[in-house]
Design a protein around this motif. Structure first.
Motif, PDB file in Angstrom:
ATOM      1  N   GLY A 130       0.715  -0.949  -0.174  1.00 20.65           N
ATOM      2  CA  GLY A 130       0.178   0.262   0.017  1.00 20.65           C
ATOM      3  C   GLY A 130       1.074   1.220   0.057  1.00 20.65           C
ATOM      4  O   GLY A 130       2.119   1.512  -0.286  1.00 20.65           O
ATOM      5  N   GLY A 131       0.143   2.445  -0.417  1.00 18.34           N
ATOM      6  CA  GLY A 131       0.929   3.715  -0.704  1.00 18.34           C
ATOM      7  C   GLY A 131       0.355   4.387  -0.419  1.00 18.34           C
ATOM      8  O   GLY A 131      -1.413   4.671  -0.767  1.00 18.34           O
ATOM      9  N   VAL A 132       0.470   5.927  -0.714  1.00 16.52           N
ATOM     10  CA  VAL A 132       0.397   7.324  -1.534  1.00 16.52           C
ATOM     11  C   VAL A 132       0.824   7.224  -2.737  1.00 16.52           C
ATOM     12  O   VAL A 132       1.654   7.049  -3.332  1.00 16.52           O
ATOM     13  CB  VAL A 132       0.444   7.841  -1.015  1.00 16.52           C
ATOM     14  N   LEU A 144      -5.907   4.016 -10.823  1.00 11.58           N
ATOM     15  CA  LEU A 144      -6.311   4.469  -9.302  1.00 11.58           C
ATOM     16  C   LEU A 144      -7.592   5.644  -9.364  1.00 11.58           C
ATOM     17  O   LEU A 144      -6.407   6.698  -9.891  1.00 11.58           O
ATOM     18  CB  LEU A 144      -5.577   4.242  -8.636  1.00 11.58           C
ATOM     19  N   ARG A 145      -8.330   5.912  -8.963  1.00 11.37           N
ATOM     20  CA  ARG A 145      -9.479   7.130  -8.438  1.00 11.37           C
ATOM     21  C   ARG A 145      -9.274   7.519  -6.940  1.00 11.37           C
ATOM     22  O   ARG A 145      -9.152   6.384  -5.667  1.00 11.37           O
ATOM     23  CB  ARG A 145     -10.707   7.126  -9.192  1.00 11.37           C
ATOM     24  N   THR A 146      -9.927   8.675  -6.793  1.00  8.93           N
ATOM     25  CA  THR A 146      -9.588   8.819  -5.374  1.00  8.93           C
ATOM     26  C   THR A 146     -10.993   7.580  -4.549  1.00  8.93           C
ATOM     27  O   THR A 146     -10.455   7.741  -3.375  1.00  8.93           O
ATOM     28  CB  THR A 146     -10.243  10.354  -5.308  1.00  8.93           C
ATOM     29  N   GLU A 147     -11.739   7.651  -5.172  1.00  7.21           N
ATOM     30  CA  GLU A 147     -12.558   6.514  -4.525  1.00  7.21           C
ATOM     31  C   GLU A 147     -12.594   4.841  -4.055  1.00  7.21           C
ATOM     32  O   GLU A 147     -12.727   4.330  -3.860  1.00  7.21           O
ATOM     33  CB  GLU A 147     -13.869   6.486  -5.344  1.00  7.21           C
ATOM     34  N   ASP A 148     -10.984   5.134  -4.783  1.00  4.96           N
ATOM     35  CA  ASP A 148     -10.321   3.750  -4.429  1.00  4.96           C
ATOM     36  C   ASP A 148      -9.459   3.263  -2.665  1.00  4.96           C
ATOM     37  O   ASP A 148      -9.280   2.178  -2.353  1.00  4.96           O
ATOM     38  CB  ASP A 148      -9.510   3.837  -5.528  1.00  4.96           C
ATOM     39  N   THR A 149      -9.552   4.596  -2.343  1.00  3.04           N
ATOM     40  CA  THR A 149      -8.875   4.857  -1.104  1.00  3.04           C
ATOM     41  C   THR A 149      -9.443   4.202   0.110  1.00  3.04           C
ATOM     42  O   THR A 149     -10.893   4.744   0.402  1.00  3.04           O
ATOM     43  CB  THR A 149      -8.857   6.597  -0.712  1.00  3.04           C
ATOM     44  N   ALA A 150      -8.551   3.670   0.600  1.00  2.00           N
ATOM     45  CA  ALA A 150      -9.039   2.436   1.250  1.00  2.00           C
ATOM     46  C   ALA A 150      -8.399   1.782   2.142  1.00  2.00           C
ATOM     47  O   ALA A 150      -6.973   2.033   2.132  1.00  2.00           O
ATOM     48  CB  ALA A 150     -10.024   1.739   0.967  1.00  2.00           C
ATOM     49  N   VAL A 151      -8.945   0.483   3.437  1.00  2.00           N
ATOM     50  CA  VAL A 151      -8.111  -0.188   3.745  1.00  2.00           C
ATOM     51  C   VAL A 151      -8.347  -1.488   2.691  1.00  2.00           C
ATOM     52  O   VAL A 151      -9.086  -2.043   2.878  1.00  2.00           O
ATOM     53  CB  VAL A 151      -7.631  -0.057   5.446  1.00  2.00           C
ATOM     54  N   ARG A 155       1.004  -1.929  -6.777  1.00  2.00           N
ATOM     55  CA  ARG A 155       0.566  -3.716  -6.517  1.00  2.00           C
ATOM     56  C   ARG A 155       0.279  -4.231  -4.846  1.00  2.00           C
ATOM     57  O   ARG A 155       1.591  -3.978  -4.699  1.00  2.00           O
ATOM     58  CB  ARG A 155       1.908  -4.403  -7.652  1.00  2.00           C
ATOM     59  N   LEU A 156      -0.697  -5.059  -4.733  1.00  2.00           N
ATOM     60  CA  LEU A 156      -0.488  -5.247  -3.390  1.00  2.00           C
ATOM     61  C   LEU A 156      -0.132  -6.865  -3.275  1.00  2.00           C
ATOM     62  O   LEU A 156      -0.895  -7.609  -4.418  1.00  2.00           O
ATOM     63  CB  LEU A 156      -1.618  -5.294  -2.538  1.00  2.00           C
ATOM     64  N   SER A 157       0.432  -6.800  -2.682  1.00  2.00           N
ATOM     65  CA  SER A 157       0.840  -8.723  -1.915  1.00  2.00           C
ATOM     66  C   SER A 157       0.077  -8.204  -1.182  1.00  2.00           C
ATOM     67  O   SER A 157      -0.315  -8.062   0.104  1.00  2.00           O
ATOM     68  CB  SER A 157       2.385  -8.545  -1.949  1.00  2.00           C
ATOM     69  N   CYS A 158      -0.193 -10.040  -0.536  1.00  2.00           N
ATOM     70  CA  CYS A 158      -0.551 -11.059   0.056  1.00  2.00           C
ATOM     71  C   CYS A 158      -0.002 -12.564   0.412  1.00  2.00           C
ATOM     72  O   CYS A 158       0.409 -13.644  -0.383  1.00  2.00           O
ATOM     73  CB  CYS A 158      -2.265 -11.067   0.106  1.00  2.00           C
ATOM     74  N   THR A 166      -3.297  -3.195   4.276  1.00  2.00           N
ATOM     75  CA  THR A 166      -2.745  -2.086   4.231  1.00  2.00           C
ATOM     76  C   THR A 166      -3.565  -0.927   3.629  1.00  2.00           C
ATOM     77  O   THR A 166      -4.475  -0.974   2.544  1.00  2.00           O
ATOM     78  CB  THR A 166      -1.801  -2.853   3.077  1.00  2.00           C
ATOM     79  N   GLN A 167      -2.844   0.287   3.525  1.00  2.00           N
ATOM     80  CA  GLN A 167      -3.830   1.262   3.552  1.00  2.00           C
ATOM     81  C   GLN A 167      -2.894   1.944   1.788  1.00  2.00           C
ATOM     82  O   GLN A 167      -1.906   2.329   1.236  1.00  2.00           O
ATOM     83  CB  GLN A 167      -3.185   2.552   4.678  1.00  2.00           C
ATOM     84  N   VAL A 168      -4.188   2.401   0.877  1.00  2.00           N
ATOM     85  CA  VAL A 168      -4.172   2.747  -0.137  1.00  2.00           C
ATOM     86  C   VAL A 168      -4.888   4.329   0.068  1.00  2.00           C
ATOM     87  O   VAL A 168      -6.030   3.860   0.348  1.00  2.00           O
ATOM     88  CB  VAL A 168      -4.351   1.902  -1.256  1.00  2.00           C
TER      89      VAL A 168
END
Length: 122
Positions: free
Chosen positions: A9-11, A85-92, A19-22, A116-118
């Motif tokens: 995650g990040g800004v 990415l869009r502002t509305e994708d902001t989330a954990v 790219r997120l990993s789990c 993870t915070q995005v």
């Protein structure tokens, strides 16, 4: 029970990518579907994407065409590639192990990562 740890995650600015990993512990990773959820401030956690054991995928309408879920069973890891990415994708963003092999519908088990915070912001 599978232990899950998210990262990546990040800004990012609108239009950007992450790219997120789990990463999962336990040899049973390959026998379950895996999914991603997200929770924005003041909102309920919502489904984003899932992938079954054979690589079949399922996406929320809001991310279709922009996000791609994938998995590497040899590394016990599931990924979420997020483009445009869009502002509305902001989330954990949280990953979850599924109860079964299927991704559609995806039914999460009790195994969740810590999130993870995005943040998408200009």
């Amino acid at each position: 029970q599978v232990q899950l740890v998210e990262s990546g995650g990040g800004v990012v600015q609108p239009g950007g990518s992450l790219r997120l990993s789990c990463a999962a512990t336990g040899s049973i990773f390959s026998i379950y579907a895996m999914g991603w959820y997200r929770q924005a401030p003041g909102k309920q956690r919502s489904f984003v994407a899932a992938i079954n054991t054979g690589g079949g995928t399922n996406y929320a309408d809001s991310v279709k065409g922009r996000f791609t879920i994938s998995r590497d069973n040899a590394k016990n890891t599931v990924y979420l590639r997020m483009n445009s990415l869009r502002t509305e994708d902001t989330a954990v963003y949280y990953c979850a192990a599924g109860r079964y092999r299927t991704a559609a519908p995806f039914l999460p088990s009790n195994s969740w990562g810590q999130g993870t915070q995005v943040t998408v912001s200009s």
